[in-house]
Design a protein around this motif. Structure first.
Motif, PDB file in Angstrom:
ATOM      1  N   GLN A   1     -22.763  -2.129  60.225  1.00  0.00           N
ATOM      2  CA  GLN A   1     -22.271  -2.164  61.469  1.00  0.00           C
ATOM      3  C   GLN A   1     -20.702  -2.706  61.214  1.00  0.00           C
ATOM      4  O   GLN A   1     -19.821  -2.590  62.135  1.00  0.00           O
ATOM      5  CB  GLN A   1     -22.885  -2.708  62.586  1.00  0.00           C
ATOM      6  N   GLN A   2     -20.536  -3.539  60.189  1.00  0.00           N
ATOM      7  CA  GLN A   2     -19.144  -4.273  59.846  1.00  0.00           C
ATOM      8  C   GLN A   2     -18.122  -3.254  59.663  1.00  0.00           C
ATOM      9  O   GLN A   2     -18.362  -2.202  59.062  1.00  0.00           O
ATOM     10  CB  GLN A   2     -19.256  -5.273  58.735  1.00  0.00           C
ATOM     11  N   HIS A  32      -9.315  -6.804  66.624  1.00  0.00           N
ATOM     12  CA  HIS A  32      -8.589  -7.972  66.711  1.00  0.00           C
ATOM     13  C   HIS A  32      -8.187  -8.078  65.196  1.00  0.00           C
ATOM     14  O   HIS A  32      -8.968  -7.653  64.202  1.00  0.00           O
ATOM     15  CB  HIS A  32      -9.614  -8.970  66.886  1.00  0.00           C
ATOM     16  N   ASP A  91     -14.825  -4.272  68.564  1.00  0.00           N
ATOM     17  CA  ASP A  91     -15.866  -4.080  69.645  1.00  0.00           C
ATOM     18  C   ASP A  91     -15.864  -3.009  70.067  1.00  0.00           C
ATOM     19  O   ASP A  91     -14.821  -2.212  70.143  1.00  0.00           O
ATOM     20  CB  ASP A  91     -15.768  -5.375  70.669  1.00  0.00           C
ATOM     21  N   ASN A  96     -19.675  -6.439  74.008  1.00  0.00           N
ATOM     22  CA  ASN A  96     -18.993  -7.778  73.968  1.00  0.00           C
ATOM     23  C   ASN A  96     -19.194  -8.518  72.825  1.00  0.00           C
ATOM     24  O   ASN A  96     -18.951  -9.676  72.484  1.00  0.00           O
ATOM     25  CB  ASN A  96     -19.460  -8.760  75.016  1.00  0.00           C
ATOM     26  N   LYS A  97     -19.689  -7.828  71.829  1.00  0.00           N
ATOM     27  CA  LYS A  97     -20.034  -8.469  70.084  1.00  0.00           C
ATOM     28  C   LYS A  97     -18.498  -8.126  69.473  1.00  0.00           C
ATOM     29  O   LYS A  97     -17.946  -6.960  69.636  1.00  0.00           O
ATOM     30  CB  LYS A  97     -20.886  -7.570  69.604  1.00  0.00           C
ATOM     31  N   LEU A  98     -18.129  -8.970  68.885  1.00  0.00           N
ATOM     32  CA  LEU A  98     -16.888  -8.847  67.964  1.00  0.00           C
ATOM     33  C   LEU A  98     -17.741  -9.006  66.455  1.00  0.00           C
ATOM     34  O   LEU A  98     -17.797 -10.030  66.179  1.00  0.00           O
ATOM     35  CB  LEU A  98     -15.889  -9.833  68.356  1.00  0.00           C
ATOM     36  N   VAL A  99     -17.432  -7.921  65.778  1.00  0.00           N
ATOM     37  CA  VAL A  99     -18.003  -7.935  64.550  1.00  0.00           C
ATOM     38  C   VAL A  99     -16.839  -7.693  63.424  1.00  0.00           C
ATOM     39  O   VAL A  99     -15.898  -6.941  63.612  1.00  0.00           O
ATOM     40  CB  VAL A  99     -18.703  -6.530  64.260  1.00  0.00           C
ATOM     41  N   PHE A 100     -16.705  -8.400  62.584  1.00  0.00           N
ATOM     42  CA  PHE A 100     -15.562  -8.723  61.544  1.00  0.00           C
ATOM     43  C   PHE A 100     -15.944  -8.015  60.208  1.00  0.00           C
ATOM     44  O   PHE A 100     -17.130  -7.961  59.903  1.00  0.00           O
ATOM     45  CB  PHE A 100     -15.532 -10.161  61.126  1.00  0.00           C
TER      46      PHE A 100
ATOM     47  N   PHE B  33     -19.454 -17.724  70.339  1.00  0.00           N
ATOM     48  CA  PHE B  33     -20.058 -17.074  69.213  1.00  0.00           C
ATOM     49  C   PHE B  33     -20.414 -17.929  68.015  1.00  0.00           C
ATOM     50  O   PHE B  33     -20.064 -19.211  67.886  1.00  0.00           O
ATOM     51  CB  PHE B  33     -19.134 -16.114  68.516  1.00  0.00           C
ATOM     52  N   TYR B  35     -21.034 -17.479  63.878  1.00  0.00           N
ATOM     53  CA  TYR B  35     -20.846 -16.726  62.493  1.00  0.00           C
ATOM     54  C   TYR B  35     -21.159 -17.425  61.344  1.00  0.00           C
ATOM     55  O   TYR B  35     -20.993 -18.793  61.587  1.00  0.00           O
ATOM     56  CB  TYR B  35     -19.318 -16.031  62.507  1.00  0.00           C
ATOM     57  N   ARG B  44     -20.051 -12.922  59.685  1.00  0.00           N
ATOM     58  CA  ARG B  44     -21.052 -12.080  60.068  1.00  0.00           C
ATOM     59  C   ARG B  44     -21.594 -12.775  61.415  1.00  0.00           C
ATOM     60  O   ARG B  44     -21.945 -14.069  61.298  1.00  0.00           O
ATOM     61  CB  ARG B  44     -22.086 -12.102  58.747  1.00  0.00           C
ATOM     62  N   LEU B  45     -21.656 -12.074  62.211  1.00  0.00           N
ATOM     63  CA  LEU B  45     -22.033 -12.685  63.473  1.00  0.00           C
ATOM     64  C   LEU B  45     -23.664 -12.696  63.634  1.00  0.00           C
ATOM     65  O   LEU B  45     -24.421 -12.054  63.430  1.00  0.00           O
ATOM     66  CB  LEU B  45     -21.730 -11.372  64.709  1.00  0.00           C
ATOM     67  N   PHE B  48     -24.288 -14.541  69.891  1.00  0.00           N
ATOM     68  CA  PHE B  48     -23.234 -14.872  70.826  1.00  0.00           C
ATOM     69  C   PHE B  48     -23.898 -14.921  72.053  1.00  0.00           C
ATOM     70  O   PHE B  48     -24.821 -14.678  72.571  1.00  0.00           O
ATOM     71  CB  PHE B  48     -22.182 -13.715  70.740  1.00  0.00           C
ATOM     72  N   TYR B  50     -22.564 -14.695  76.551  1.00  0.00           N
ATOM     73  CA  TYR B  50     -21.537 -14.526  77.557  1.00  0.00           C
ATOM     74  C   TYR B  50     -21.825 -15.206  78.868  1.00  0.00           C
ATOM     75  O   TYR B  50     -20.805 -14.990  79.493  1.00  0.00           O
ATOM     76  CB  TYR B  50     -21.503 -13.053  77.780  1.00  0.00           C
ATOM     77  N   GLU B  56     -27.258 -13.162  73.236  1.00  0.00           N
ATOM     78  CA  GLU B  56     -27.396 -11.459  72.541  1.00  0.00           C
ATOM     79  C   GLU B  56     -27.444 -11.947  71.064  1.00  0.00           C
ATOM     80  O   GLU B  56     -26.649 -12.645  70.376  1.00  0.00           O
ATOM     81  CB  GLU B  56     -26.697 -10.574  73.033  1.00  0.00           C
ATOM     82  N   LYS B  57     -28.257 -11.129  70.328  1.00  0.00           N
ATOM     83  CA  LYS B  57     -28.390 -11.184  68.841  1.00  0.00           C
ATOM     84  C   LYS B  57     -27.166 -10.360  68.377  1.00  0.00           C
ATOM     85  O   LYS B  57     -26.854  -9.390  68.817  1.00  0.00           O
ATOM     86  CB  LYS B  57     -29.579 -10.217  68.238  1.00  0.00           C
ATOM     87  N   GLY B  58     -26.569 -11.053  67.183  1.00  0.00           N
ATOM     88  CA  GLY B  58     -25.720 -10.255  66.491  1.00  0.00           C
ATOM     89  C   GLY B  58     -26.223  -9.279  65.354  1.00  0.00           C
ATOM     90  O   GLY B  58     -27.270  -8.999  65.441  1.00  0.00           O
ATOM     91  N   ASP B  59     -25.612  -9.356  64.178  1.00  0.00           N
ATOM     92  CA  ASP B  59     -26.045  -8.576  62.999  1.00  0.00           C
ATOM     93  C   ASP B  59     -27.070  -9.203  62.033  1.00  0.00           C
ATOM     94  O   ASP B  59     -27.910  -8.548  61.526  1.00  0.00           O
ATOM     95  CB  ASP B  59     -24.884  -8.153  62.086  1.00  0.00           C
ATOM     96  N   LEU B  90     -19.387 -20.825  61.349  1.00  0.00           N
ATOM     97  CA  LEU B  90     -18.133 -21.206  62.110  1.00  0.00           C
ATOM     98  C   LEU B  90     -18.666 -20.904  63.850  1.00  0.00           C
ATOM     99  O   LEU B  90     -19.210 -19.443  63.859  1.00  0.00           O
ATOM    100  CB  LEU B  90     -17.043 -20.095  61.761  1.00  0.00           C
ATOM    101  N   PRO B 102     -14.123  -9.150  74.460  1.00  0.00           N
ATOM    102  CA  PRO B 102     -13.734 -10.642  74.196  1.00  0.00           C
ATOM    103  C   PRO B 102     -12.269 -10.739  74.043  1.00  0.00           C
ATOM    104  O   PRO B 102     -11.641  -9.900  73.368  1.00  0.00           O
ATOM    105  CB  PRO B 102     -14.658 -10.973  72.951  1.00  0.00           C
TER     106      PRO B 102
END
Lengths: 110, 116
Positions: A1-2, A32, A91, A96-100, B33, B35, B44-45, B48, B50, B56-59, B90, B102
């Protein structure tokens, strides 16, 4: 998903230009851009929203093509201070997830 | 200026230990968040949040949990640390954009965790 960034690394001489690309396999709502210098926290550069907008920050600008699901960061007349790792974050609409991405290392030499 | 403060810059823990990483922001941001940053993999998230008590789960949430009991504080918990969790962690915070999603993320200085 990145999101996928390219190139992975680039070396420039002062005054040269560079382009960093960011692409996603999913529809994007916004992109971003951040820069991280060695040993420091990432710092915000700009946000682009869907609508094909372009934004600028000093001699750094960016575009966002939502149809192609990609964004590009343009660094013009690079300076030594531009050295660092550049990250794009994405996103999806109503998310509201921000994935880098994995980042692009930029080194500017004198 | 917005400040995001992470409690520890460097930690060394042993395999199996429970680890708490704390993050505090001082600008009343709704979003927070966590990372992890590893060479070649970027940011990598993990999780996070809100809102208070919302997460909520990230990746890559496996092996991690989080807690947000107060708006300004977001904690990352490693229930049983393993060597593959050695990394830079981070924390970041942001407001919501009016258009949704965001806004600008403000990052902390990072916590470098080594698990032996």
């Amino acid at each position: 998903q990145q999101p996928v960034q390219s190139p992975q690394a680039v070396i420039l001489r002062e005054g040269e230009d560079a382009v960093i690309n960011c692409s996603s396999s999913k529809a994007l709502y916004s992109v971003h851009w951040y820069r991280q210098k060695h040993g420091e926290a990432p710092v915000f550069l700009m946000i682009l929203l869907k609508g094909g907008e372009q934004k600028g920050h000093e001699k750094i600008s960016a575009s966002f093509n939502e149809k192609k699901q990609q964004s590009s960061l343009y660094l013009t007349a690079s300076q030594l201070s531009y050295s660092g790792t550049y990250f794009c974050g994405t996103d999806m609409e109503y998310g509201n997830k921000l994935v880098f991405g994995a980042g692009t290392i930029l080194r500017v030499k004198s | 200026d917005v400040k995001v403060t992470q409690s520890s810059r460097y930690l060394v823990k042993r395999t199996g230990e429970k680890v708490f990483l704390e993050c505090v922001q001082d600008m009343d941001h709704e979003n927070m968040f966590w990372y992890r940053q590893d060479p070649g993999l970027g940011l990598r998230l993990i999780y996070f949040s809100y809102d208070v008590k919302m997460k909520e789960k990230g990746d890559i949430p496996e092996g991690y949990s989080v807690s947000r009991e107060k708006k300004e504080r977001f904690s990352l918990i490693l229930e049983s640390a393993s060597t593959n969790q050695t990394s830079m962690y981070l924390c970041a915070s942001s407001l919501w954009r009016l258009a949704g999603g965001p806004g600008e993320l403000f990052f902390g200085e990072g916590s470098r965790l080594t698990v032996l």
